[in-house]
Design a protein around this motif. Sequence first.
Motif, PDB file in Angstrom:
ATOM      1  N   SER A   1       0.837  -1.204   0.000  1.00 50.76           N
ATOM      2  CA  SER A   1       0.000   0.000   0.000  1.00 50.76           C
ATOM      3  C   SER A   1       0.873   1.257   0.000  1.00 50.76           C
ATOM      4  CB  SER A   1      -0.888   0.002   1.246  1.00 50.76           C
ATOM      5  OG  SER A   1      -1.488   1.268   1.431  1.00 50.76           O
ATOM      6  N   PRO A   2       0.565   2.245  -0.828  1.00 46.58           N
ATOM      7  CA  PRO A   2       1.353   3.490  -0.836  1.00 46.58           C
ATOM      8  C   PRO A   2       1.382   4.162   0.530  1.00 46.58           C
ATOM      9  CG  PRO A   2      -0.130   3.408  -2.724  1.00 46.58           C
ATOM     10  CD  PRO A   2      -0.513   2.268  -1.831  1.00 46.58           C
ATOM     11  N   GLY A   3       0.299   4.040   1.282  1.00 49.07           N
ATOM     12  CA  GLY A   3       0.256   4.641   2.609  1.00 49.07           C
ATOM     13  C   GLY A   3       1.221   4.008   3.578  1.00 49.07           C
ATOM     14  N   LEU A   4       1.681   2.802   3.257  1.00 52.61           N
ATOM     15  CA  LEU A   4       2.651   2.106   4.108  1.00 52.61           C
ATOM     16  C   LEU A   4       4.035   2.061   3.464  1.00 52.61           C
ATOM     17  CD1 LEU A   4       0.371  -0.873   5.246  1.00 52.61           C
ATOM     18  CD2 LEU A   4       0.962   1.187   6.545  1.00 52.61           C
ATOM     19  N   GLY A   5       4.222   2.870   2.447  1.00 51.25           N
ATOM     20  CA  GLY A   5       5.534   2.966   1.799  1.00 51.25           C
ATOM     21  C   GLY A   5       5.731   2.048   0.620  1.00 51.25           C
ATOM     22  N   GLY A   6       4.692   1.322   0.206  1.00 50.36           N
ATOM     23  CA  GLY A   6       4.816   0.397  -0.910  1.00 50.36           C
ATOM     24  C   GLY A   6       4.617   1.062  -2.255  1.00 50.36           C
ATOM     25  N   VAL A   7       4.694   0.263  -3.310  1.00 53.18           N
ATOM     26  CA  VAL A   7       4.621   0.804  -4.672  1.00 53.18           C
ATOM     27  C   VAL A   7       3.189   1.026  -5.136  1.00 53.18           C
ATOM     28  CG1 VAL A   7       6.809  -0.290  -5.298  1.00 53.18           C
ATOM     29  CG2 VAL A   7       4.657  -1.511  -5.721  1.00 53.18           C
ATOM     30  N   GLY A   8       2.223   0.513  -4.392  1.00 58.75           N
ATOM     31  CA  GLY A   8       0.827   0.699  -4.759  1.00 58.75           C
ATOM     32  C   GLY A   8       0.270  -0.471  -5.541  1.00 58.75           C
ATOM     33  N   TYR A   9      -1.033  -0.405  -5.792  1.00 59.13           N
ATOM     34  CA  TYR A   9      -1.738  -1.497  -6.452  1.00 59.13           C
ATOM     35  C   TYR A   9      -2.056  -1.144  -7.897  1.00 59.13           C
ATOM     36  CZ  TYR A   9      -2.399  -2.578  -1.508  1.00 59.13           C
ATOM     37  OH  TYR A   9      -2.179  -2.818  -0.176  1.00 59.13           O
TER      38      TYR A   9
END
Length: 465
Positions: free
Chosen positions: A393-401
């Motif tokens: 999740s972008p909110g958790l620092g990931g690249v997003g879906y």
Amino acid sequence: MKKILSMLSLVALIGLAATPVSYAEETVTETITVQETVTPDAAPAAEAPAAEAAPAAAEAAPTLDVGNTAFMIVATVLVILMTIPGLALFYGGLVRQKNMLSVLMQVFVVFSLVSVLWAAYGYSMAFSEGNAIVGGLSKAFLSGITTDSLSGTIPEYVFLTFQMIFAALTPGLIVGGFAERMKFSAVLLFTALWVTFAYIPIAHMVWGGGYLAELGAKDFAGGTVVHINAGVAALIGALLLGKRIGYGKEAMPPHSLVMTMIGASLLWVGWFGFNVGSELAADATAGMVLVNTQLATAAAVLGWIFAEWLFRGKPSMLGAASGAVAGLVAITPACGFIGPMGSIILGFTASFVSLWGVTKLKGALGYDDSLDVFGVHGLAGIWGAVGTGVLMSPGLGGVGYAEGVTMGGQVTTQIIAVVVTLIWTGIVSVILYKVVDAVVGLRVSEEYEREGLDTTEHGERAYSL
């Protein structure tokens, strides 16, 4: 059989309690080499559209990238290093002295056997066009592949060798589940069958454009394909072969924690080829995978020894090495999709999951997974696969879906990928162990087991003291 079915049900429930997987091919960044096109100054104006189309066509065609090629050759060699000698020494140090060479031999020869099978038909069935479950035989015996063949921006020979080492490593992991009691002939026959009917279909479903790829499952470097796959097969083998003679009654400590530490260190180093190489390019994503792999592993080491210190009073070298492997396993499916802080969270929590697996779960169910393949590779692989869906999740620092995909949707997809792997590999492994038992027999005699497999199976001793 009831015990095996109950274990498979428990494993499936564990998978449902977690969350998703990842997919290297979706993140591959193609590097296109722009070639200069010299157009004569006197070219007629009417020919201009054709002249402009030529550079565009050149840009669209895949071209060899020397940097990416060199990077992938190094990554491939690093994965070989993590297998032989890394995995072999890690496992060898954990068994009793009388079985040291047998484990080294199993890992070493399994690695060689699968390499040849991969060239014969494995690569084609995993990565050529086929159906949702398995590819075809259009590239059997590497037919049609030449020095001019490319896979993206690297030679296809390099890509197929990189994937070959993944396939050769995975059954080597399974060896730890039945260490110290399985016939060498049975190990080789089971390996050939298992790679054909378990590894190749899962690899095709996840990385070769099959069912799980179409579903959108994420497995960057092998959470499902390698670790859950191997962990379940090891658990089934431990259950079907039964416990080692004296298990639970006699002390069976590792004969050399020094070798285990050396092996774990080589695994850690080689794993950068495993994870970073799965980007298939030397780019910014590869850099992110690099830092993610390091942070997750370090956090898992700290998590495991912290738990030991808290609950057992002393942190151990074996615990630190086990924590490192748990962190490496957990970050494998996630490394290209989550951020550095997410990697720390994933690695730290994976150490607790695996520690619970090798102590509480194993003790409660009473199975003898000699070197805790399921507890570390199986459970940490499930945790990492499911955690990918949350932490990307972008909110958790990931690249997003992907567009239109929510966290809940991705997590659901990840769970499906985990459950498919558990069920497919569980059923296939039961059948194959039964076949091997009928053909050559699975377990050595009680006399051979008591004497040790080094001398009874191979006529050698690890040490002459």
